[in-house]
Design an enzyme around this catalytic site. Structure first.
Site, PDB file in Angstrom:
ATOM      1  N   LYS A 179     -35.071  20.573  41.196  1.00  0.00           N
ATOM      2  CA  LYS A 179     -34.810  21.104  39.853  1.00  0.00           C
ATOM      3  C   LYS A 179     -33.564  21.983  39.880  1.00  0.00           C
ATOM      4  O   LYS A 179     -33.148  22.492  40.932  1.00  0.00           O
ATOM      5  CB  LYS A 179     -35.998  21.927  39.343  1.00  0.00           C
ATOM      6  N   ASP A 236     -43.282  27.893  41.334  1.00  0.00           N
ATOM      7  CA  ASP A 236     -42.564  26.730  40.801  1.00  0.00           C
ATOM      8  C   ASP A 236     -43.355  25.433  40.937  1.00  0.00           C
ATOM      9  O   ASP A 236     -42.931  24.389  40.429  1.00  0.00           O
ATOM     10  CB  ASP A 236     -41.225  26.541  41.545  1.00  0.00           C
TER      11      ASP A 236
HETATM   12  P1  ATP Z   1     -37.045  27.819  45.139  1.00  0.00           P
HETATM   13  O1  ATP Z   1     -35.998  27.215  44.256  1.00  0.00           O
HETATM   14  O2  ATP Z   1     -38.461  27.440  44.735  1.00  0.00           O
HETATM   15  O3  ATP Z   1     -36.849  29.284  45.408  1.00  0.00           O
HETATM   16  P2  ATP Z   1     -35.644  26.990  47.466  1.00  0.00           P
HETATM   17  O4  ATP Z   1     -34.927  25.722  47.095  1.00  0.00           O
HETATM   18  O5  ATP Z   1     -34.836  28.243  47.364  1.00  0.00           O
HETATM   19  O6  ATP Z   1     -36.922  27.107  46.559  1.00  0.00           O
HETATM   20  P3  ATP Z   1     -36.926  25.763  49.697  1.00  0.00           P
HETATM   21  O7  ATP Z   1     -36.025  24.606  49.968  1.00  0.00           O
HETATM   22  O8  ATP Z   1     -38.219  25.473  49.049  1.00  0.00           O
HETATM   23  O9  ATP Z   1     -36.172  26.918  48.912  1.00  0.00           O
HETATM   24  O10 ATP Z   1     -37.125  26.475  51.114  1.00  0.00           O
HETATM   25  C1  ATP Z   1     -37.472  27.801  51.292  1.00  0.00           C
HETATM   26  C2  ATP Z   1     -38.123  27.931  52.666  1.00  0.00           C
HETATM   27  O11 ATP Z   1     -39.405  27.312  52.600  1.00  0.00           O
HETATM   28  C3  ATP Z   1     -37.359  27.211  53.772  1.00  0.00           C
HETATM   29  O12 ATP Z   1     -36.559  28.096  54.470  1.00  0.00           O
HETATM   30  C4  ATP Z   1     -38.437  26.587  54.634  1.00  0.00           C
HETATM   31  O13 ATP Z   1     -38.574  27.253  55.869  1.00  0.00           O
HETATM   32  C5  ATP Z   1     -39.745  26.730  53.843  1.00  0.00           C
HETATM   33  N1  ATP Z   1     -40.404  25.421  53.585  1.00  0.00           N
HETATM   34  C6  ATP Z   1     -41.712  25.159  53.746  1.00  0.00           C
HETATM   35  N2  ATP Z   1     -41.992  23.891  53.425  1.00  0.00           N
HETATM   36  C7  ATP Z   1     -40.853  23.311  53.052  1.00  0.00           C
HETATM   37  C8  ATP Z   1     -40.521  21.995  52.619  1.00  0.00           C
HETATM   38  N3  ATP Z   1     -41.437  21.024  52.537  1.00  0.00           N
HETATM   39  N4  ATP Z   1     -39.247  21.759  52.285  1.00  0.00           N
HETATM   40  C9  ATP Z   1     -38.320  22.752  52.357  1.00  0.00           C
HETATM   41  N5  ATP Z   1     -38.571  24.007  52.780  1.00  0.00           N
HETATM   42  C10 ATP Z   1     -39.829  24.293  53.129  1.00  0.00           C
END
Ligand code: ATP
Length: 288
Positions: A11, A136
């Site tokens: 997203k 989210d």
């Molecule tokens: P948001 O936009 O919800 O804040 P994000 O894009 O900033 O999410 P994610 O890619 O979800 O961040 O990753 C945040 C942390 O979550 C990563 O550093 C990772 O260690 C952990 N994580 C756990 N499961 C997953 C997964 N399936 N995919 C990605 N990261 C994951």
């Protein structure tokens, strides 16, 4: 059904406002969320009881910390399922990017458990479980264009975002979501984005109006510490983007373009300048 393949979409936030804070540290938000055509592909298989995760992404935790694991464990416990799940994750969504990559994998796993174990749960029931994994996750179950309020669990589906081209660029820096929210808590929010105006623009199919109203209250904090965010935005705007914004707590930046050629040219420029390596030309994806 013994196995299943699902796409889990990323997203962006077209609008992100923080309107309060609960005593447990959660923030009250008003956000307009949009699914984009960048997705992870998850291959699910039933197992006798264990939860196993493999992935082509080298840098992710594949044990109990992974949101896929957490989602499967939650469903096993809540619905007393004896069986488990083996999941292979093809990771395409930039990690820790502000694109809900983990949340969308968790959402896909809830859906997969529902289907593989014939639970017959409604989307609403899946969302109730999802919010326990992350704010989210309910939105990721729904997808498309939506207004997200509360801590992220109060969702209002909106009409689809009008057609446009999206350029998405994730710079090679790691931003701590915790740091960004802590910084935000310590200051007065001077400028709140026009979330309602964004909603009106989208419902009126007014891309230019939507592009003009892009706003994210977290951008000031992240861009202050990491000027690369503003640099990427500027390259996009100079290359003809109608608007450009950081998504979530960053550092990913997206631009809204009318034409694919211009978006591609901007993406190439960003690559050549060494501002980002993960660059995608994509489009909004509607829900269901
Ligand atoms: P948001 O936009 O919800 O804040 P994000 O894009 O900033 O999410 P994610 O890619 O979800 O961040 O990753 C945040 C942390 O979550 C990563 O550093 C990772 O260690 C952990 N994580 C756990 N499961 C997953 C997964 N399936 N995919 C990605 N990261 C994951």
């Amino acid at each position: 059904m013994d196995d299943l393949v699902l796409k889990a979409y990323a997203k962006i936030n077209l609008s992100l406002d923080v309107v309060g804070r609960l005593t447990n540290g959660y923030h009250l938000v008003r956000m307009i969320m949009q699914t984009v055509g960048i997705c992870d592909i998850l291959h699910f298989k039933r197992t006798d009881g264990e939860i196993q995760i493999t992935s082509d992404a080298g840098d992710l935790p594949l044990g109990e910390d992974n949101l896929i694991y957490k989602a499967a464990a939650l469903m096993k416990e809540r619905y007393q399922i004896k069986g488990g799940i083996a999941v292979h994750l093809e990771k395409n969504i930039p990690v820790a990017a502000g694109m809900a990559g983990g949340s969308t994998d968790g959402a896909a796993t809830l859906k997969a458990m529902n289907l593989l174990y014939d639970l017959g749960l409604s989307e609403e029931e899946l969302c109730e479980q999802g919010v326990r994994l992350g704010a989210d996750v309910p939105y990721c179950i729904l997808g498309g264009t939506a207004l997200s309020e509360g801590i992220g669990e109060v969702l209002t589906p909106l009409s689809p975002m009008p057609d446009c081209v999206l350029l998405v660029a994730k710079p090679d820096i790691n931003v701590s979501t915790k740091y960004v929210y802590e910084q935000l808590d310590s200051r007065e929010i001077a400028l709140h984005p026009d979330v309602d105006g964004m909603r009106t623009a989208i419902e009126g199919k007014d891309v230019a109006g939507a592009a003009r109203r892009l706003g994210n209250v977290l951008e000031t904090v992240t861009a202050e510490k990491y000027p690369i965010v503003s640099e990427i935005k500027q390259v996009m705007l100079d290359a003809g983007a109608m608007g450009s914004l950081m998504s979530g707590s960053g550092p990913t930046v997206f631009g809204i373009f009318a034409k694919e050629d211009a978006a591609r040219a901007a993406g190439e420029k960003i690559g050549e300048m060494g501002l980002a390596r993960q660059i995608f030309v994509t489009a909004p994806v509607s829900g269901r």
